[in-house]
Design a protein around this motif. Structure first.
Motif, PDB file in Angstrom:
ATOM      1  N   UNK A   1     -26.166  -9.319 105.696  1.00  0.00           N
ATOM      2  CA  UNK A   1     -26.464 -11.073 104.852  1.00  0.00           C
ATOM      3  C   UNK A   1     -27.640 -10.867 104.686  1.00  0.00           C
ATOM      4  N   UNK A   2     -27.423 -12.284 103.326  1.00  0.00           N
ATOM      5  CA  UNK A   2     -29.014 -12.942 102.787  1.00  0.00           C
ATOM      6  C   UNK A   2     -29.254 -13.703 103.685  1.00  0.00           C
ATOM      7  N   UNK A   3     -30.790 -13.933 103.120  1.00  0.00           N
ATOM      8  CA  UNK A   3     -31.406 -15.073 103.817  1.00  0.00           C
ATOM      9  C   UNK A   3     -32.546 -15.672 102.749  1.00  0.00           C
ATOM     10  N   UNK A   4     -32.072 -16.805 102.308  1.00  0.00           N
ATOM     11  CA  UNK A   4     -33.437 -16.954 100.791  1.00  0.00           C
ATOM     12  C   UNK A   4     -34.673 -17.135 101.359  1.00  0.00           C
ATOM     13  N   UNK A   5     -35.839 -16.469 100.844  1.00  0.00           N
ATOM     14  CA  UNK A   5     -37.227 -16.096 101.787  1.00  0.00           C
ATOM     15  C   UNK A   5     -38.541 -16.496 100.343  1.00  0.00           C
ATOM     16  N   UNK A   6     -38.441 -18.002 101.137  1.00  0.00           N
ATOM     17  CA  UNK A   6     -39.757 -17.970 100.072  1.00  0.00           C
ATOM     18  C   UNK A   6     -41.183 -17.184 100.313  1.00  0.00           C
TER      19      UNK A   6
ATOM     20  N   UNK B   1     -25.038  -4.327 110.127  1.00  0.00           N
ATOM     21  CA  UNK B   1     -25.393  -5.720 109.632  1.00  0.00           C
ATOM     22  C   UNK B   1     -26.706  -4.913 109.106  1.00  0.00           C
ATOM     23  N   UNK B   2     -26.727  -5.541 107.750  1.00  0.00           N
ATOM     24  CA  UNK B   2     -28.064  -5.222 107.289  1.00  0.00           C
ATOM     25  C   UNK B   2     -28.718  -7.216 106.250  1.00  0.00           C
ATOM     26  N   UNK B   3     -29.190  -6.851 106.680  1.00  0.00           N
ATOM     27  CA  UNK B   3     -30.419  -8.151 106.257  1.00  0.00           C
ATOM     28  C   UNK B   3     -31.098  -8.459 104.960  1.00  0.00           C
ATOM     29  N   UNK B   4     -31.055  -8.989 103.777  1.00  0.00           N
ATOM     30  CA  UNK B   4     -31.009  -8.497 102.552  1.00  0.00           C
ATOM     31  C   UNK B   4     -31.859 -10.066 102.080  1.00  0.00           C
ATOM     32  N   UNK B   5     -33.648 -10.147 102.173  1.00  0.00           N
ATOM     33  CA  UNK B   5     -34.639 -11.439 101.971  1.00  0.00           C
ATOM     34  C   UNK B   5     -34.094 -11.492 100.460  1.00  0.00           C
ATOM     35  N   UNK B   6     -33.847 -12.997  99.961  1.00  0.00           N
ATOM     36  CA  UNK B   6     -33.713 -13.262  98.337  1.00  0.00           C
ATOM     37  C   UNK B   6     -34.993 -13.929  98.154  1.00  0.00           C
ATOM     38  N   UNK B   7     -35.648 -13.539  96.903  1.00  0.00           N
ATOM     39  CA  UNK B   7     -37.055 -14.192  97.021  1.00  0.00           C
ATOM     40  C   UNK B   7     -36.937 -14.168  95.266  1.00  0.00           C
ATOM     41  N   UNK B   8     -36.815 -15.761  94.802  1.00  0.00           N
ATOM     42  CA  UNK B   8     -37.548 -16.155  93.411  1.00  0.00           C
ATOM     43  C   UNK B   8     -38.847 -16.157  93.135  1.00  0.00           C
ATOM     44  N   UNK B   9     -39.283 -16.188  92.151  1.00  0.00           N
ATOM     45  CA  UNK B   9     -40.927 -15.935  91.521  1.00  0.00           C
ATOM     46  C   UNK B   9     -40.611 -17.483  90.684  1.00  0.00           C
ATOM     47  N   UNK B  10     -41.031 -18.557  91.113  1.00  0.00           N
ATOM     48  CA  UNK B  10     -40.463 -19.122  90.150  1.00  0.00           C
ATOM     49  C   UNK B  10     -41.923 -18.936  88.223  1.00  0.00           C
TER      50      UNK B  10
ATOM     51  N   UNK C   1     -43.409 -20.866 106.122  1.00  0.00           N
ATOM     52  CA  UNK C   1     -43.270 -21.475 107.940  1.00  0.00           C
ATOM     53  C   UNK C   1     -41.675 -21.127 107.874  1.00  0.00           C
ATOM     54  N   UNK C   2     -40.494 -21.684 107.332  1.00  0.00           N
ATOM     55  CA  UNK C   2     -39.665 -22.284 107.764  1.00  0.00           C
ATOM     56  C   UNK C   2     -39.139 -20.724 107.352  1.00  0.00           C
ATOM     57  N   UNK C   3     -38.748 -20.038 106.002  1.00  0.00           N
ATOM     58  CA  UNK C   3     -37.520 -19.045 105.292  1.00  0.00           C
ATOM     59  C   UNK C   3     -38.233 -17.796 106.489  1.00  0.00           C
ATOM     60  N   UNK C   4     -39.585 -17.738 106.282  1.00  0.00           N
ATOM     61  CA  UNK C   4     -40.359 -16.615 107.022  1.00  0.00           C
ATOM     62  C   UNK C   4     -39.928 -16.075 108.648  1.00  0.00           C
ATOM     63  N   UNK C   5     -39.212 -17.765 109.148  1.00  0.00           N
ATOM     64  CA  UNK C   5     -39.136 -17.678 110.945  1.00  0.00           C
ATOM     65  C   UNK C   5     -37.208 -17.387 110.629  1.00  0.00           C
ATOM     66  N   UNK C   6     -37.166 -17.838 109.761  1.00  0.00           N
ATOM     67  CA  UNK C   6     -35.058 -17.336 109.544  1.00  0.00           C
ATOM     68  C   UNK C   6     -34.828 -16.294 109.544  1.00  0.00           C
ATOM     69  N   UNK C   7     -35.704 -15.717 108.365  1.00  0.00           N
ATOM     70  CA  UNK C   7     -35.482 -14.243 108.325  1.00  0.00           C
ATOM     71  C   UNK C   7     -35.956 -13.171 109.313  1.00  0.00           C
ATOM     72  N   UNK C   8     -37.277 -13.569 110.002  1.00  0.00           N
ATOM     73  CA  UNK C   8     -37.416 -12.965 110.938  1.00  0.00           C
ATOM     74  C   UNK C   8     -36.493 -12.846 112.126  1.00  0.00           C
ATOM     75  N   UNK C   9     -35.977 -14.423 112.403  1.00  0.00           N
ATOM     76  CA  UNK C   9     -35.106 -14.220 113.741  1.00  0.00           C
ATOM     77  C   UNK C   9     -33.073 -13.877 113.231  1.00  0.00           C
TER      78      UNK C   9
ATOM     79  N   UNK D   1     -25.255 -16.010 102.350  1.00  0.00           N
ATOM     80  CA  UNK D   1     -26.652 -16.906 102.206  1.00  0.00           C
ATOM     81  C   UNK D   1     -27.066 -17.865 103.453  1.00  0.00           C
ATOM     82  N   UNK D   2     -28.095 -17.231 103.774  1.00  0.00           N
ATOM     83  CA  UNK D   2     -28.336 -18.469 105.352  1.00  0.00           C
ATOM     84  C   UNK D   2     -30.138 -19.333 104.879  1.00  0.00           C
ATOM     85  N   UNK D   3     -30.263 -20.380 104.609  1.00  0.00           N
ATOM     86  CA  UNK D   3     -31.403 -21.452 103.970  1.00  0.00           C
ATOM     87  C   UNK D   3     -31.447 -22.275 105.322  1.00  0.00           C
ATOM     88  N   UNK D   4     -33.108 -22.286 105.008  1.00  0.00           N
ATOM     89  CA  UNK D   4     -33.696 -22.798 106.161  1.00  0.00           C
ATOM     90  C   UNK D   4     -34.162 -24.618 106.573  1.00  0.00           C
TER      91      UNK D   4
END
Length: 450
Positions: free
Chosen positions: A12-17, A39-48, A20-28, A116-119
């Motif tokens: 399951x993926x988490x959009x992780x910038x 179950x593995x959690x994958x953090x997806x980070x976008x470098x703009x 604060x919000x995405x950090x909390x969601x990824x940790x939870x 993909x989970x969004x915070x």
């Protein structure tokens, strides 16, 4: 909850910038995943690349995920660097948003995550509703952000959309989570920042329940939108040209009440393009269509990155980029091409490709295509529609077959100075292969990427 990933478990993926919000969601999410073996959690980070601190944010994200993994949390990080091609007049906000979702989609597919989970939280939802109202949006815009939506085979979920911001702040404090601060959040050039920094404090001071009330309004708009979408889908179907999901009968549309016309135009355009039809385009279309249909005129309107075209009472959409070539243009050069096998032959100079496919009849001998010229229309070309039928000027053949102007755009294929293929008409009868002879047909496919 997730898809099987390359490690053999579910992902399951988490959009992780890194904020604060995405950090909390990824940790939870990672903590909850401990209770679901495999179950593995994958953090997806976008470098703009838009901030001077972007490299630091990536380094923070990498270090955070590595630290949590060392503590036994089933989390890992993948990231993607964006390259934004900005043209004059483009919105940096919109470009970054589109690029971010495209990158998140690609990364989720690569790691095998179908969710993909969004915070986003309740304050974000209230701000979105307010912004959409200020932009004059209709029901679709006022619906703000859906709690779940399926796109490109991925479920995008916002599990905290009904939760207040203070609950997330409390979670971060409780677990001592470190996060980055995006300096662009203080940039007043961005509309959301102006609302967040200037409008929202005054609004919340005057109306204590503003966050709750606006989020509730967004939820009611979402219910109304669901009902409207059902009606639109049912009402649009009879207006479409048989066999053409992208072709709308203008007379049939005009027979309906004006409010119905406007909503159906918006829905049809979005269905065809995945974009919203600008309000100015809706107004112009509904004002000008009646007279144009009565006189039988053909015309096209620019609508953002697309054109809406009217030809013989039928409306279609096409990318505006396809409008650049017209008879006599010298923008696209003559190209020499060797077609020696079935397949796709890219013609970047023309913004598309020729697709060559094997057929049993009605095609041209492959051997005849060994040395062809790809040319623009110059005027004076003739074309034969079928065996025994007279050859006529290409322009007249287009007219006789009701080929719209936008479907005439594209290269002509010549073999030894004889026209072999024209988009919208197919293979010239004089070039047809003999019965039983190995043969192929040609199709011109324009590049529709905007």
């Amino acid at each position: 909850m997730g898809a099987v990933d390359e490690h053999g478990g579910q992902a399951i993926a988490v959009a992780y910038s890194g904020g604060r919000d995405s950090t909390a969601l990824l940790h939870a999410t990672a903590v909850a995943a401990l209770e679901q073996p495999g179950l593995r959690v994958v953090a997806l980070h976008v470098h703009h690349g838009l901030s001077a601190h972007a490299d630091q944010w990536l380094a923070h994200a990498q270090a955070q995920c590595e630290a949590w993994a060392a503590q036994g949390l089933p989390v890992s990080l993948v990231w993607r660097r964006l390259k934004l091609n900005q043209n004059p007049g483009d919105s940096v906000e919109a470009l970054a948003r589109e690029g971010r979702y495209r990158a998140l989609t690609e990364m989720a597919q690569e790691v095998g995550a179908d969710t993909v989970l969004l915070a986003h939280h309740r304050r974000d939802q209230a701000e979105t509703f307010l912004l959409q109202a200020l932009r004059g949006s209709g029901i679709a815009g006022l619906s703000a952000m859906p709690s779940t939506v399926d796109r490109h085979g991925i479920c995008w979920a916002r599990p905290w959309l009904a939760h207040p911001r203070r609950a997330i702040e409390a979670y971060v404090a409780q677990h001592g989570l470190s996060h980055v601060e995006d300096d662009s959040n203080a940039d007043p050039r961005f509309a959301r920042n102006r609302v967040r920094l200037t409008v929202w404090p005054a609004l919340a001071s005057a109306f204590e329940q503003a966050e709750v009330s606006l989020a509730q309004s967004a939820a009611r708009a979402a219910d109304a939108r669901a009902c409207l979408d059902d009606w639109l889908a049912q009402s649009l179907a009879p207006l479409l040209v048989p066999g053409r999901a992208d072709a709308l009968s203008a007379p049939a549309l005009l027979a309906l009440p004006l409010p119905h016309q406007r909503e159906l135009l918006r829905h049809w355009f979005t269905t065809c393009t995945d974009r919203h039809l600008p309000a100015s385009s809706v107004a112009r279309l509904t004002q000008e269509l009646p007279a144009l249909v009565d006189t039988g005129r053909s015309i096209q309107w620019r609508a953002g990155a697309f054109d809406v075209c009217l030809y013989r009472g039928v409306l279609i959409c096409r990318p505006a980029a396809l409008a650049r070539q017209s008879p006599g243009d010298d923008v696209c050069p003559t190209v020499l091409l060797n077609i020696d096998r079935p397949g796709r032959y890219a013609l970047p100079q023309w913004g598309g490709e020729l697709v060559v496919s094997v057929v049993d009849q009605g095609g041209v001998a492959l051997s005849r295509l060994a040395h062809v010229e790809i040319r623009a229309r110059q005027g004076g070309e003739d074309f034969q529609l079928g065996p025994g039928r007279p050859s006529r000027a290409l322009r007249k053949q287009f007219q006789s077959q009701a080929v719209p102007e936008w479907e005439r755009a594209g290269p002509l294929v010549f073999a030894r100075d004889q026209l072999v293929f024209a988009r919208g008409l197919g293979v010239d009868a004089r070039a047809l292969a003999a019965p039983g002879e190995p043969q192929v047909t040609l199709i011109w496919v324009p590049n529709l990427t905007i």
